[in-house]
Design an enzyme around this catalytic site. Structure first.
Site, PDB file in Angstrom:
ATOM      1  N   LYS A   1      33.466  36.356  52.903  1.00  0.00           N
ATOM      2  CA  LYS A   1      34.633  35.630  52.406  1.00  0.00           C
ATOM      3  C   LYS A   1      34.246  34.170  52.238  1.00  0.00           C
ATOM      4  CE  LYS A   1      39.426  34.548  53.566  1.00  0.00           C
ATOM      5  NZ  LYS A   1      40.493  34.716  54.560  1.00  0.00           N
TER       6      LYS A   1
ATOM      7  N   LYS B   1      34.959  38.512  48.741  1.00  0.00           N
ATOM      8  CA  LYS B   1      36.170  37.789  48.351  1.00  0.00           C
ATOM      9  C   LYS B   1      35.845  36.331  48.104  1.00  0.00           C
ATOM     10  CE  LYS B   1      40.526  36.351  50.284  1.00  0.00           C
ATOM     11  NZ  LYS B   1      41.365  36.279  51.431  1.00  0.00           N
TER      12      LYS B   1
HETATM   13  C1  PBG Z   1      43.639  34.094  55.465  1.00  0.00           C
HETATM   14  C2  PBG Z   1      43.630  34.731  54.124  1.00  0.00           C
HETATM   15  C3  PBG Z   1      43.541  34.039  52.924  1.00  0.00           C
HETATM   16  C4  PBG Z   1      43.599  35.004  51.917  1.00  0.00           C
HETATM   17  C5  PBG Z   1      43.708  36.238  52.537  1.00  0.00           C
HETATM   18  N1  PBG Z   1      43.703  36.049  53.914  1.00  0.00           N
HETATM   19  C6  PBG Z   1      43.520  32.620  52.620  1.00  0.00           C
HETATM   20  C7  PBG Z   1      42.652  31.686  53.333  1.00  0.00           C
HETATM   21  O1  PBG Z   1      41.582  32.023  53.837  1.00  0.00           O
HETATM   22  O2  PBG Z   1      43.085  30.532  53.388  1.00  0.00           O
HETATM   23  C8  PBG Z   1      43.540  34.681  50.463  1.00  0.00           C
HETATM   24  C9  PBG Z   1      44.111  35.672  49.557  1.00  0.00           C
HETATM   25  C10 PBG Z   1      44.430  35.159  48.204  1.00  0.00           C
HETATM   26  O3  PBG Z   1      44.182  33.987  47.853  1.00  0.00           O
HETATM   27  O4  PBG Z   1      44.933  35.967  47.434  1.00  0.00           O
HETATM   28  N2  PBG Z   1      42.906  34.756  56.433  1.00  0.00           N
HETATM   29 ZN    ZN Z   2      43.156  33.652  58.401  1.00  0.00          ZN
END
Ligand code: PBG
Ligand code: ZN
Length: 313
Positions: A184, A237
């Site tokens: 991520k 992601k």
């Molecule tokens: C937080 C989380 C995020 C997303 C999913 N889980 C955002 C972040 O890390 O700030 C993003 C999903 C999206 O932008 O559609 N754990």
């Molecule tokens: Zn989170």
């Protein structure tokens, strides 16, 4: 090459509704669904209302949903995430009793539940790793107890998959799979999500735990570690700026692979389409197909229903 091309017979990649996972936001504090301004067509649902949204998705052929909870109250340690009657736990039960044959995946993180908005416990402005693991293990058990079919840790803490696996196994949930947000990235494409899920942070950023976008080899290490720790599905992601990463992971590991096409990917396309700068439907299908072609087995996308409607035609 054109002899065959004009027949439009050969499709090396086929997108199908069954590949799509629909993310949904559930807000404990509302009674009626409210639109998310930065994500046209997406809503925050009430606990009572979410089952209807899942039924609708299911009737379009979508098999799975990914749930994010927005609790009524937050604190320093995110304790609402552990509440047996918390927003996610209640939403899972409501969906399970109203909808047959749907795979419920629960986002497993602290950021929506903590006042500081970070994905782990914080001390002196630092996001702590190992103390967070124990909490994540307990949240996983609480979600599994409520009926979650898959738990999806998204906080990028080192060792989170192992901690969650151990704790699920110890509490009698050895059958509950883990879909790990393995690679991520620290991405500006999460902007609209933070409005949607009310998970912005009070200080700093997520660069001490999420990946730096120039790095692709590092993604391989992240995935390798998560598989070794017991991940059943690994995720990359965001998706569309990271097709190379998806392809590399696909080439290297024979495990189920999910790609999360995030809020910013959705909002950019919606905005350009609303302005008439491009054909939204065509770009959506091209984008989703590209993610599949890169090697994803599952695509988590806010377009799931829009795409299903077209694919079902
Ligand atoms: C937080 C989380 C995020 C997303 C999913 N889980 C955002 C972040 O890390 O700030 C993003 C999903 C999206 O932008 O559609 N754990
Ligand atoms: Zn989170």
């Amino acid at each position: 090459m054109r002899r065959l091309r004009k027949l439009k017979l050969i499709k090396e990649t086929r997108l199908s509704t069954g590949d799509l996972v629909l993310p949904l936001f559930i807000d404990e504090t509302i009674a009626e669904e409210i639109p998310i301004e930065s994500m046209p067509g997406q809503y925050r649902y009430s606990i009572e209302g979410v089952a209807k949204a899942v039924l609708e998705a299911r009737s379009l052929g979508i098999k799975s949903v990914l749930l994010f909870g927005i609790p009524g109250s937050k604190d320093e340690t995110g304790s609402e995430a552990l509440n047996k009657a918390g927003v996610i736990q209640r939403a899972v039960r409501a969906i399970k009793s109203a909808v047959e044959d749907v795979v419920i995946i629960t986002d497993l993180c602290l950021c929506e539940y903590t006042t500081h908005g970070h994905c782990g416990l914080v001390e002196d402005g630092i996001v702590l790793n190992d103390p967070t693991l124990e909490v994540l293990g307990r949240v996983a058990v609480s979600q599994a107890e409520a009926g979650a079919d898959i738990v999806a840790p998204s906080g990028m803490m080192d060792g989170m998959v192992k901690a969650i696996r151990t704790s699920l196994d110890n509490e009698g949930f050895s059958d509950t799979p883990i879909m790990s947000y393995a690679a991520k990235y620290n991405s500006a494409l999460y902007g609209p999500f933070r409005e949607a899920a009310d998970s912005g942070f009070l200080f700093g950023d997520r660069s001490s735990y999420q990946m730096d976008y120039p790095n692709a080899r590092e993604a391989i290490r992240e995935v390798e570690l998560d598989i070794a720790e017991g991940a059943d599905i690994v995720m990359v992601k965001p998706a569309m700026f990271y097709l190379d990463v998806i392809a590399k992971v696909r080439a290297r590991f024979d495990v189920p692979l999910a790609a999360y096409s995030v809020s910013g990917e959705y909002s950019m396309q919606k905005a350009a389409s609303e302005k008439g700068y491009l054909n939204g439907e065509e770009v959506m299908l091209e984008g989703l197909t590209a993610i599949k072609r890169a090697g994803a087995d599952l695509i988590i996308t806010y377009f799931a229903k829009d795409a299903a409607e077209i694919l079902n035609r």
